[in-house]
Write a protein that holds these residues in place. Structure first.
Motif, PDB file in Angstrom:
ATOM      1  N   LEU A  43       0.921  -1.275   0.083  1.00  0.00           N
ATOM      2  CA  LEU A  43      -0.088   0.089   0.025  1.00  0.00           C
ATOM      3  C   LEU A  43       0.817   1.318  -0.215  1.00  0.00           C
ATOM      4  O   LEU A  43       0.413   2.219  -0.584  1.00  0.00           O
ATOM      5  CB  LEU A  43      -0.887   0.031   1.199  1.00  0.00           C
ATOM      6  N   GLY A  44       1.996   1.017   0.668  1.00  0.00           N
ATOM      7  CA  GLY A  44       2.901   2.384   0.709  1.00  0.00           C
ATOM      8  C   GLY A  44       3.285   2.613  -0.532  1.00  0.00           C
ATOM      9  O   GLY A  44       3.575   3.809  -0.972  1.00  0.00           O
ATOM     10  N   VAL A  45       3.865   1.682  -1.001  1.00  0.00           N
ATOM     11  CA  VAL A  45       4.491   1.899  -2.445  1.00  0.00           C
ATOM     12  C   VAL A  45       3.593   2.398  -3.460  1.00  0.00           C
ATOM     13  O   VAL A  45       3.867   3.341  -4.389  1.00  0.00           O
ATOM     14  CB  VAL A  45       4.844   0.291  -3.234  1.00  0.00           C
ATOM     15  N   LEU A  46       2.188   1.820  -3.404  1.00  0.00           N
ATOM     16  CA  LEU A  46       1.374   2.485  -4.502  1.00  0.00           C
ATOM     17  C   LEU A  46       1.024   3.680  -4.114  1.00  0.00           C
ATOM     18  O   LEU A  46       0.848   4.513  -5.021  1.00  0.00           O
ATOM     19  CB  LEU A  46       0.165   1.311  -4.566  1.00  0.00           C
ATOM     20  N   GLU A  47       0.826   4.005  -2.909  1.00  0.00           N
ATOM     21  CA  GLU A  47       0.442   5.436  -2.574  1.00  0.00           C
ATOM     22  C   GLU A  47       1.490   6.405  -2.859  1.00  0.00           C
ATOM     23  O   GLU A  47       0.963   7.295  -3.431  1.00  0.00           O
ATOM     24  CB  GLU A  47       0.256   5.385  -0.923  1.00  0.00           C
ATOM     25  N   ALA A  48       2.858   5.972  -3.048  1.00  0.00           N
ATOM     26  CA  ALA A  48       3.808   6.815  -3.211  1.00  0.00           C
ATOM     27  C   ALA A  48       4.132   6.724  -4.815  1.00  0.00           C
ATOM     28  O   ALA A  48       4.899   7.504  -5.228  1.00  0.00           O
ATOM     29  CB  ALA A  48       5.214   6.460  -2.603  1.00  0.00           C
ATOM     30  N   GLY A  49       3.154   6.149  -5.481  1.00  0.00           N
ATOM     31  CA  GLY A  49       3.274   5.856  -6.954  1.00  0.00           C
ATOM     32  C   GLY A  49       4.540   5.123  -7.532  1.00  0.00           C
ATOM     33  O   GLY A  49       4.968   5.363  -8.522  1.00  0.00           O
ATOM     34  N   GLY A  50       5.003   4.155  -6.661  1.00  0.00           N
ATOM     35  CA  GLY A  50       6.259   3.642  -6.890  1.00  0.00           C
ATOM     36  C   GLY A  50       5.743   2.268  -7.541  1.00  0.00           C
ATOM     37  O   GLY A  50       4.722   2.020  -7.833  1.00  0.00           O
ATOM     38  N   ASP A  51       6.839   1.481  -7.886  1.00  0.00           N
ATOM     39  CA  ASP A  51       6.743   0.120  -8.657  1.00  0.00           C
ATOM     40  C   ASP A  51       7.042  -0.981  -7.466  1.00  0.00           C
ATOM     41  O   ASP A  51       8.190  -1.172  -6.980  1.00  0.00           O
ATOM     42  CB  ASP A  51       7.867  -0.023  -9.540  1.00  0.00           C
ATOM     43  N   PRO A  52       6.081  -1.871  -7.330  1.00  0.00           N
ATOM     44  CA  PRO A  52       6.133  -2.890  -6.372  1.00  0.00           C
ATOM     45  C   PRO A  52       7.493  -3.831  -6.642  1.00  0.00           C
ATOM     46  O   PRO A  52       7.896  -4.660  -5.999  1.00  0.00           O
ATOM     47  CB  PRO A  52       5.004  -3.637  -6.332  1.00  0.00           C
ATOM     48  N   ALA A  64       9.070   2.056   6.468  1.00  0.00           N
ATOM     49  CA  ALA A  64       8.329   3.142   6.789  1.00  0.00           C
ATOM     50  C   ALA A  64       6.739   2.484   7.166  1.00  0.00           C
ATOM     51  O   ALA A  64       5.906   3.334   7.143  1.00  0.00           O
ATOM     52  CB  ALA A  64       8.198   4.242   5.789  1.00  0.00           C
ATOM     53  N   ILE A  65       6.721   1.437   7.608  1.00  0.00           N
ATOM     54  CA  ILE A  65       5.520   0.679   7.751  1.00  0.00           C
ATOM     55  C   ILE A  65       4.731   1.597   8.901  1.00  0.00           C
ATOM     56  O   ILE A  65       5.357   1.567  10.012  1.00  0.00           O
ATOM     57  CB  ILE A  65       5.656  -0.686   7.821  1.00  0.00           C
ATOM     58  N   ASP A  66       3.498   1.721   8.787  1.00  0.00           N
ATOM     59  CA  ASP A  66       2.621   2.327   9.636  1.00  0.00           C
ATOM     60  C   ASP A  66       1.720   1.171  10.283  1.00  0.00           C
ATOM     61  O   ASP A  66       0.686   0.928   9.354  1.00  0.00           O
ATOM     62  CB  ASP A  66       1.814   3.298   9.132  1.00  0.00           C
ATOM     63  N   HIS A  67       2.115   0.424  11.405  1.00  0.00           N
ATOM     64  CA  HIS A  67       1.190  -0.514  11.790  1.00  0.00           C
ATOM     65  C   HIS A  67      -0.082  -0.215  12.339  1.00  0.00           C
ATOM     66  O   HIS A  67      -0.874  -0.859  12.191  1.00  0.00           O
ATOM     67  CB  HIS A  67       1.937  -1.260  12.796  1.00  0.00           C
ATOM     68  N   ALA A  68      -0.345   1.093  12.476  1.00  0.00           N
ATOM     69  CA  ALA A  68      -1.632   1.729  12.817  1.00  0.00           C
ATOM     70  C   ALA A  68      -2.590   1.562  11.656  1.00  0.00           C
ATOM     71  O   ALA A  68      -3.940   1.638  11.896  1.00  0.00           O
ATOM     72  CB  ALA A  68      -1.770   3.149  13.189  1.00  0.00           C
ATOM     73  N   ARG A  69      -2.210   1.282  10.501  1.00  0.00           N
ATOM     74  CA  ARG A  69      -3.177   1.048   9.412  1.00  0.00           C
ATOM     75  C   ARG A  69      -3.617  -0.356   9.098  1.00  0.00           C
ATOM     76  O   ARG A  69      -4.038  -0.541   8.035  1.00  0.00           O
ATOM     77  CB  ARG A  69      -2.440   1.624   8.295  1.00  0.00           C
ATOM     78  N   ALA A  70      -3.116  -1.258   9.981  1.00  0.00           N
ATOM     79  CA  ALA A  70      -3.260  -2.811   9.979  1.00  0.00           C
ATOM     80  C   ALA A  70      -4.560  -3.067   9.638  1.00  0.00           C
ATOM     81  O   ALA A  70      -5.037  -4.094   8.985  1.00  0.00           O
ATOM     82  CB  ALA A  70      -2.600  -3.305  11.057  1.00  0.00           C
ATOM     83  N   GLY A  71      -5.618  -2.302   9.862  1.00  0.00           N
ATOM     84  CA  GLY A  71      -6.999  -2.845   9.912  1.00  0.00           C
ATOM     85  C   GLY A  71      -7.667  -1.901   8.587  1.00  0.00           C
ATOM     86  O   GLY A  71      -9.036  -1.864   8.312  1.00  0.00           O
ATOM     87  N   ASP A  72      -6.887  -1.100   7.674  1.00  0.00           N
ATOM     88  CA  ASP A  72      -7.414  -0.371   6.616  1.00  0.00           C
ATOM     89  C   ASP A  72      -7.994  -1.349   5.512  1.00  0.00           C
ATOM     90  O   ASP A  72      -7.446  -2.225   5.038  1.00  0.00           O
ATOM     91  CB  ASP A  72      -6.247   0.449   6.045  1.00  0.00           C
ATOM     92  N   PRO A  73      -9.430  -1.246   5.273  1.00  0.00           N
ATOM     93  CA  PRO A  73      -9.817  -2.330   4.191  1.00  0.00           C
ATOM     94  C   PRO A  73      -9.084  -2.333   2.831  1.00  0.00           C
ATOM     95  O   PRO A  73      -9.123  -3.210   2.111  1.00  0.00           O
ATOM     96  CB  PRO A  73     -11.251  -1.682   4.272  1.00  0.00           C
ATOM     97  N   ARG A  74      -8.591  -1.110   2.620  1.00  0.00           N
ATOM     98  CA  ARG A  74      -7.923  -0.988   1.243  1.00  0.00           C
ATOM     99  C   ARG A  74      -6.554  -2.155   1.186  1.00  0.00           C
ATOM    100  O   ARG A  74      -6.371  -2.547   0.046  1.00  0.00           O
ATOM    101  CB  ARG A  74      -7.084   0.263   0.972  1.00  0.00           C
ATOM    102  N   LEU A  75      -6.268  -2.653   2.398  1.00  0.00           N
ATOM    103  CA  LEU A  75      -5.045  -3.613   2.276  1.00  0.00           C
ATOM    104  C   LEU A  75      -5.676  -4.765   1.623  1.00  0.00           C
ATOM    105  O   LEU A  75      -4.950  -5.923   1.225  1.00  0.00           O
ATOM    106  CB  LEU A  75      -4.647  -4.056   3.762  1.00  0.00           C
ATOM    107  N   ARG A  76      -6.990  -5.005   1.540  1.00  0.00           N
ATOM    108  CA  ARG A  76      -7.496  -6.343   1.334  1.00  0.00           C
ATOM    109  C   ARG A  76      -7.954  -6.445  -0.257  1.00  0.00           C
ATOM    110  O   ARG A  76      -8.236  -7.474  -0.895  1.00  0.00           O
ATOM    111  CB  ARG A  76      -9.029  -6.555   2.026  1.00  0.00           C
ATOM    112  N   SER A  77      -7.764  -5.383  -0.858  1.00  0.00           N
ATOM    113  CA  SER A  77      -8.068  -5.443  -2.252  1.00  0.00           C
ATOM    114  C   SER A  77      -6.973  -6.263  -3.210  1.00  0.00           C
ATOM    115  O   SER A  77      -5.910  -6.690  -2.883  1.00  0.00           O
ATOM    116  CB  SER A  77      -7.857  -3.919  -3.046  1.00  0.00           C
ATOM    117  N   ASP A  78      -7.468  -6.814  -4.585  1.00  0.00           N
ATOM    118  CA  ASP A  78      -6.591  -7.652  -5.130  1.00  0.00           C
ATOM    119  C   ASP A  78      -5.241  -6.933  -5.616  1.00  0.00           C
ATOM    120  O   ASP A  78      -4.143  -7.597  -5.847  1.00  0.00           O
ATOM    121  CB  ASP A  78      -7.492  -7.742  -6.651  1.00  0.00           C
TER     122      ASP A  78
END
Ligand code: C5P
Length: 223
Positions: A43-52, A64-78
């Motif tokens: 998610l961090g890479v995609l939000e920064a416009g980077g290449d996984p 730079a992982i933000d563990h507070a975002r572990a429940g973000d539903p966007r994490l579940r997307s394909d």
């Protein structure tokens, strides 16, 4: 003595996460979903416009992982799942995420007496000496159906076929990578959940894990 560890590895959407959570609640252990670490990185890479697929982009996000975002539903997307699988094949990214997992195992949060960690390489790489190891699997069709239902519950609209294709592709990539590939550890017990509802799967998991933990739990000083 190192705290108890139960390693729960398996294929995508095999039910390993739910089983790991329930095992943790049963034993009073802490639970770590290691897939979230890879998904947060993605998610961090995609939000920064980077290449996984770029080591530099993925490594920067892993650090730079933000563990507070572990429940973000966007994490579940394909999209995030596929990106996670791509960057999970990069050795430097895995090395950056390894320390967090080993620290969690050595010092389970809340001073819990042990942990249950689910992922792909917990029993093979992260904790080869885990007290109990499960490898959870089910047919791709059954796994796709379950994941499709879960996504619908999160408001993510996909066809079952799309979900199936994504799972099959991701498993193939996870098995084929050279670093920490998805595979059953030789000493892991196989749990096929194809024909099991969640309660039956949990009962089966408990029956496999309990004897392996018994010696260690009995050795613990009481009182
Ligand atoms: O378990 P989950 O589906 O959330 O994992 C997403 C991706 O992260 C997996 O497809 C895999 O590529 C990667 N992963 C991994 N090792 C782990 C956990 C997840 O490579 N221990």
């Amino acid at each position: 003595m190192r705290p108890c560890v139960i390693a729960v590895d398996g294929t995508a959407a095999s039910g390993k996460g739910t089983l790991a959570r329930r095992l943790a609640a049963h034993f009073g252990f802490a639970h770590l979903d290691s897939g979230v670490l890879y998904r947060l990185t993605a998610l961090g890479v995609l939000e920064a416009g980077g290449d996984p697929g770029s080591e530099a982009d993925a490594l920067a996000a892993a650090r730079a992982i933000d563990h507070a975002r572990a429940g973000d539903p966007r994490l579940r997307s394909d999209r995030v799942g596929a990106a996670a699988s791509r960057l999970a094949a990069i050795a430097a990214v895995r090395a950056a995420l390894l320390r967090y997992q080993r620290d969690f195992i050595a010092h389970p949060p809340g001073a819990a007496p042990g942990s249950v960690v689910d992922g792909r390489d917990i029993g093979t790489v992260i904790c080869p000496d885990a007290d109990a190891k499960l490898f959870v699997d089910a047919t791709p069709e059954v796994r796709a159906h379950r994941r499709w239902q879960e996504l619908a519950g999160l408001g993510i609209a996909r066809t079952e076929q799309q979900v199936l294709d994504e799972l099959v592709n991701r498993d193939a990539a996870d098995r084929a990578r050279t670093v920490a590939p998805l595979r059953q550890a030789p000493d892991a017990a196989l749990l096929d959940t194809t024909n099991l509802g969640i309660d039956a799967a949990f009962a089966a998991a408990l029956a496999l894990v309990k004897p392996r933990l018994a010696a260690k739990l009995e050795a613990k000083p009481r009182g």
